[in-house]
Scaffold this active site. Structure first.
Site, PDB file in Angstrom:
ATOM      1  N   TYR A 352      18.569  91.456  47.459  1.00 51.68           N
ATOM      2  CA  TYR A 352      18.869  91.413  49.045  1.00 51.68           C
ATOM      3  C   TYR A 352      17.273  91.563  49.627  1.00 51.68           C
ATOM      4  O   TYR A 352      17.004  90.609  50.359  1.00 51.68           O
ATOM      5  CB  TYR A 352      19.787  92.631  49.479  1.00 51.68           C
ATOM      6  CG  TYR A 352      19.613  93.030  50.726  1.00 51.68           C
ATOM      7  CD1 TYR A 352      19.915  91.815  51.849  1.00 51.68           C
ATOM      8  CD2 TYR A 352      19.080  93.983  51.496  1.00 51.68           C
ATOM      9  CE1 TYR A 352      20.036  91.966  53.084  1.00 51.68           C
ATOM     10  CE2 TYR A 352      19.100  94.292  52.957  1.00 51.68           C
ATOM     11  CZ  TYR A 352      19.464  93.050  53.491  1.00 51.68           C
ATOM     12  OH  TYR A 352      19.656  93.329  54.999  1.00 51.68           O
ATOM     13  N   LYS A 356      15.230  88.483  51.381  1.00 49.29           N
ATOM     14  CA  LYS A 356      14.801  88.733  52.737  1.00 49.29           C
ATOM     15  C   LYS A 356      13.496  88.485  52.809  1.00 49.29           C
ATOM     16  O   LYS A 356      12.999  87.930  54.123  1.00 49.29           O
ATOM     17  CB  LYS A 356      15.244  90.139  53.308  1.00 49.29           C
ATOM     18  CG  LYS A 356      16.814  90.154  53.466  1.00 49.29           C
ATOM     19  CD  LYS A 356      17.264  89.205  54.774  1.00 49.29           C
ATOM     20  CE  LYS A 356      17.265  89.992  56.192  1.00 49.29           C
ATOM     21  NZ  LYS A 356      17.940  89.287  57.072  1.00 49.29           N
TER      22      LYS A 356
HETATM   23  N1  LIG Z   1      23.536  96.566  58.662  1.00 50.06           N
HETATM   24  C1  LIG Z   1      22.220  96.957  58.433  1.00 50.06           C
HETATM   25  O1  LIG Z   1      22.414  98.354  58.016  1.00 50.06           O
HETATM   26  C2  LIG Z   1      21.038  96.361  58.390  1.00 50.06           C
HETATM   27  C3  LIG Z   1      19.648  96.924  58.378  1.00 50.06           C
HETATM   28  C4  LIG Z   1      18.795  96.212  58.301  1.00 50.06           C
HETATM   29  C5  LIG Z   1      18.679  94.894  58.691  1.00 50.06           C
HETATM   30  N2  LIG Z   1      19.834  94.119  58.907  1.00 50.06           N
HETATM   31  C6  LIG Z   1      19.967  92.630  58.930  1.00 50.06           C
HETATM   32  O2  LIG Z   1      20.642  92.548  60.222  1.00 50.06           O
HETATM   33  C7  LIG Z   1      21.181  91.230  60.066  1.00 50.06           C
HETATM   34  C8  LIG Z   1      22.659  91.628  60.393  1.00 50.06           C
HETATM   35  O3  LIG Z   1      23.253  92.283  59.501  1.00 50.06           O
HETATM   36  P1  LIG Z   1      25.010  92.784  59.663  1.00 50.06           P
HETATM   37  O4  LIG Z   1      24.888  94.168  59.162  1.00 50.06           O
HETATM   38  O5  LIG Z   1      25.353  92.395  61.238  1.00 50.06           O
HETATM   39  O6  LIG Z   1      25.726  91.897  58.693  1.00 50.06           O
HETATM   40  P2  LIG Z   1      27.095  91.489  58.446  1.00 50.06           P
HETATM   41  O7  LIG Z   1      27.963  92.282  59.089  1.00 50.06           O
HETATM   42  O8  LIG Z   1      27.260  91.417  57.048  1.00 50.06           O
HETATM   43  O9  LIG Z   1      27.223  90.085  59.015  1.00 50.06           O
HETATM   44  C9  LIG Z   1      26.577  88.944  58.301  1.00 50.06           C
HETATM   45  C10 LIG Z   1      26.669  87.631  59.214  1.00 50.06           C
HETATM   46  O10 LIG Z   1      26.297  86.709  58.849  1.00 50.06           O
HETATM   47  C11 LIG Z   1      27.271  85.458  58.752  1.00 50.06           C
HETATM   48  N3  LIG Z   1      26.630  84.780  57.458  1.00 50.06           N
HETATM   49  C12 LIG Z   1      26.700  84.929  56.201  1.00 50.06           C
HETATM   50  N4  LIG Z   1      26.459  83.876  55.548  1.00 50.06           N
HETATM   51  C13 LIG Z   1      26.361  82.888  56.486  1.00 50.06           C
HETATM   52  C14 LIG Z   1      26.267  81.394  56.296  1.00 50.06           C
HETATM   53  N5  LIG Z   1      25.907  80.792  55.112  1.00 50.06           N
HETATM   54  N6  LIG Z   1      26.032  80.663  57.449  1.00 50.06           N
HETATM   55  C15 LIG Z   1      26.288  81.105  58.717  1.00 50.06           C
HETATM   56  N7  LIG Z   1      26.445  82.533  58.844  1.00 50.06           N
HETATM   57  C16 LIG Z   1      26.568  83.221  57.507  1.00 50.06           C
HETATM   58  C17 LIG Z   1      28.654  86.283  58.513  1.00 50.06           C
HETATM   59  O11 LIG Z   1      29.516  85.392  59.046  1.00 50.06           O
HETATM   60  P3  LIG Z   1      30.880  85.435  58.561  1.00 50.06           P
HETATM   61  O12 LIG Z   1      31.606  86.494  59.242  1.00 50.06           O
HETATM   62  O13 LIG Z   1      31.486  84.110  58.569  1.00 50.06           O
HETATM   63  O14 LIG Z   1      30.716  85.656  57.143  1.00 50.06           O
HETATM   64  C18 LIG Z   1      28.344  87.376  59.814  1.00 50.06           C
HETATM   65  O15 LIG Z   1      28.213  87.047  60.860  1.00 50.06           O
HETATM   66  C19 LIG Z   1      21.107  90.789  58.686  1.00 50.06           C
HETATM   67  O16 LIG Z   1      20.164  89.871  58.723  1.00 50.06           O
HETATM   68  C20 LIG Z   1      20.632  91.690  58.072  1.00 50.06           C
HETATM   69  O17 LIG Z   1      19.811  91.471  57.067  1.00 50.06           O
HETATM   70  C21 LIG Z   1      21.118  95.041  58.568  1.00 50.06           C
END
Ligand SMILES: NC(=O)c1ccc[n+]([C@@H]2O[C@H](COP(=O)([O-])OP(=O)(O)OC[C@H]3O[C@@H](n4cnc5c(N)ncnc54)[C@H](OP(=O)(O)O)[C@@H]3O)[C@@H](O)[C@H]2O)c1
Length: 610
Positions: A352, A356
């Site tokens: 992951y 990234k």
């Molecule tokens: N959560 C954390 O603790 C955390 C920490 C640091 C950084 N981040 C970063 O923050 C961002 C958001 O994280 P999150 O926790 O909100 O993630 P999440 O809840 O898993 O959401 C992922 C999103 O990406 C979309 N997605 C996945 N594959 C796709 C594709 N091929 N084409 C278009 N859309 C796609 C998903 O759409 P679907 O609904 O259609 O699957 C969903 O809307 C990410 O970039 C992650 O790396 C998260």
């Protein structure tokens, strides 16, 4: 995913550039609790959703307890690993201070602050990942604080327009998170939302984002700001899958940004853990193509062994060739191990964060004159204040441990007691996104601007303090068992070694199973018991390898740029868009905001009355 889709998505030249192959409201609001749900906490249902980017615990790696038998049997285990001896040690002094880096160009501080709401007004966004946890918090905040935003186009996977609209309604408009807006707009709420949020069918893994020609032209004409929040956040995802979304996704989006006539800013949501196995204070420094953490450590180390330069094109080729050579029956497993192998080779802890980091490198290679903001949050947890405290979706990173502990199903875990869990609330991440967006969108200067939204340097949450805090919380607000009796939890034990943790898990599994460790004449356990124990210990060992870099993480994320950014904000902006991680009272946040949020939004009352 077909092997060919990777190659069609990235067309990388030898100098590491990539081309597409085809070409009125202020503060928060109060949330009314309609009814109180009292359900037994030992429901035996799987409570884990593999959605947290830094989800230390994923669905596949959950501890499941067979509560129906009255005693929980450990089928798989939560576990954390000891400090890895393989980690390349990098001294703090070896890291390049950010001020010597190449990016952030903050301009003069105007008396009225950054002008965030002014900036947002009338803007047209293209947002990916808007159906995800963070994406929703972002969309909500924009619509609440800048209702005069022109449009938010959201890239959404759907087979047709109807399905896309249904997804917007079900996953965004109807989400509890939007309660404030629902209250504000009353009967016209849905109409307001649909006038602002416009789904466009697409996929970051497809050429030209899977957009049709008309949509491409429309977006190219209208879009001012692109926000990429889409990602695959599973730590040990297949390499081909993670590479396509987390590295290919930003590349394709940036190529698309170049078609947008009005583009003012490209904002990438990355993660603080792209810093991989760096040690000590890690600065907000951008990645350029060819860099790797392993290489960086060699520069400072005495032994200069041969290490190839990290080249995204080579990684894609490797994936394609490997897929051609591997039998279908073992493909998934082989792709998983390949991701981990490559990540470790270049100094990252898992697939992951490695993919990234390569996503950041691709953005840097492709950005040209487009101003770029890269937001690197650490572990994102429930909202601190807005739109209301404690909103969360899915059981993320630390939550499974916390919930199993509260339910009396886990009395310890493997973590460095003096180590730090770097957590930030989702609304603070979103506020920082908007402040940085306005700052650099307005300035319009090309360059890459990095912001680490993290707590480990300015306000560390130490594991042993967290353990004490959880003990106090669950004893004063206990979960209840199926008979309605409060569950008393012991003090949480933290283990520094895998061996000790495994022994603990084994003992725990036996005592919870209700099966007496009745030795056979030869001194052996019963077959059933042995199988339960073996399974749980094996799972713990597997997870230990996967999660060790986080529970014994040697890096601490500097946030000087983020701190500076807040300095540019007016008093009013800080009140509306603050991200003062430094002043979070962890005891208050964990006990009074986060755990109640988990009980309400994730467990939906299954933890029993509190
Ligand atoms: N959560 C954390 O603790 C955390 C920490 C640091 C950084 N981040 C970063 O923050 C961002 C958001 O994280 P999150 O926790 O909100 O993630 P999440 O809840 O898993 O959401 C992922 C999103 O990406 C979309 N997605 C996945 N594959 C796709 C594709 N091929 N084409 C278009 N859309 C796609 C998903 O759409 P679907 O609904 O259609 O699957 C969903 O809307 C990410 O970039 C992650 O790396 C998260």
């Amino acid at each position: 995913m077909e092997a060919s889709s990777l190659s069609s998505a990235f067309n990388i030249t030898s100098n590491n550039t990539v081309r597409l192959s085809n070409n009125k409201l202020g503060g928060g609001c109060s949330l009314k609790v309609k009814k109180k749900v009292n359900v037994c906490c030992q429901s035996g249902k799987k409570a884990i959703k593999s959605s947290g980017s830094s989800s230390l615990i994923t669905e596949r790696s959950s501890t499941l307890m067979n509560a129906d038998q009255g005693a929980a049997l450990m089928e798989t285990s939560l576990s954390f690993a000891p400090n890895g001896s393989t980690q390349t040690e990098i001294e703090v002094k070896d890291l390049v201070p950010y001020s010597h880096g190449t990016s952030t160009s903050l301009v003069e501080r105007p008396a009225d602050g950054i002008g965030i709401t002014n900036f947002l007004g009338g803007k047209t966004f293209l947002v990916t990942g808007a159906t995800g946890f963070l994406g929703k918090v972002l969309v909500e905040k924009i619509l609440r604080t800048a209702p005069d935003v022109h449009k938010i186009y959201i890239l959404i996977k759907a087979k047709n327009k109807e399905v896309a609209i249904e997804r917007v309604k079900n996953e965004i408009i109807e989400a509890e998170l939007f309660e404030c807006l629902r209250q504000t707009y009353g009967k016209s709420y849905q109409a307001f939302m649909l006038s602002k949020i416009v789904p466009v069918i697409g996929n970051v893994c497809e050429a030209n984002l899977g957009l049709d020609e008309d949509t491409t032209h429309m977006l190219a004409k209208e879009v001012d700001i692109i926000v990429n929040s889409a990602a695959n956040t599973t730590f040990d995802e297949r390499y081909d899958v993670a590479l396509d979304i987390n590295t290919g996704g930003p590349s394709r989006l940036m190529s698309f940004a170049k078609q947008c006539h009005r583009i003012q800013l490209f904002l990438q949501v990355s993660t603080a853990y792209v810093n991989g196995r760096r040690q000590g204070t890690v600065m907000e420094k951008p990645f350029s193509a060819g860099e790797s953490i392993a290489r960086e450590s060699l520069l400072f180390g005495a032994d200069c062994i041969f290490l190839p330069t990290l080249n995204v094109e080579d990684e894609i080729k490797l994936v394609i060739e490997s897929k051609q050579a591997i039998d279908d029956s073992v493909l998934a497993q082989r792709m998983k191990s390949l991701g981990l192998e490559r990540a470790n080779k270049f100094g990252w802890q898992d697939t992951y964060v490695f993919t990234k980091a390569m996503g950041e490198m691709m953005i840097d290679s492709l950005r040209g004159d487009i101003p770029v903001v890269i937001i690197r949050p650490s572990v994102i947890e429930s909202t601190y204040r807005e739109p209301f405290p404690g909103w969360i979706e899915g059981s993320r990173m630390m939550d499974p441990v916390l919930l199993y502990y509260g339910k009396g199903q886990l009395s310890g875990f493997l973590a460095d007691p003096n180590g730090v869990l770097d957590v930030v609330p989702a609304d603070m991440v979103v506020n920082a996104i908007l402040a940085a967006m306005a700052k650099h969108g307005e300035a319009g200067k090309s360059g890459s601007n990095i912001y680490q939204i993290a707590s480990s340097v300015v306000n560390p949450l130490v594991f042993k303090d967290l353990a004490t805090l959880l003990y106090e919380h669950f004893n004063s607000s206990p979960c209840f068992d199926s008979k309605g009796k409060p569950i008393r939890v012991p003090k949480m034990e933290l283990f520094r070694s895998m061996e000790d943790f495994s022994t603990h898990l084994r003992r725990d599994a036996i005592s919870r199973s209700g099966l007496a460790a009745s030795p056979h004449p030869g001194g052996k356990m019963s077959g059933k018991l042995e199988s339960i124990c073996r399974k749980s210990v094996e799972q713990a060992e597997y997870l230990a390898n996967l999660y060790e870099p986080y529970t014994f993480y040697g890096g601490r994320f500097d946030n000087s740029n983020t701190h500076l950014l807040m300095g540019y904000m007016s008093k009013e902006e800080r009140r509306k868009f603050g991200f003062d991680v430094e002043n979070i009272d962890w005891k208050d946040y964990i006990s009074n905001i986060h755990i109640p949020g988990l009980r309400r939004h994730v467990m939906k009352g299954r933890l029993g009355r509190s």
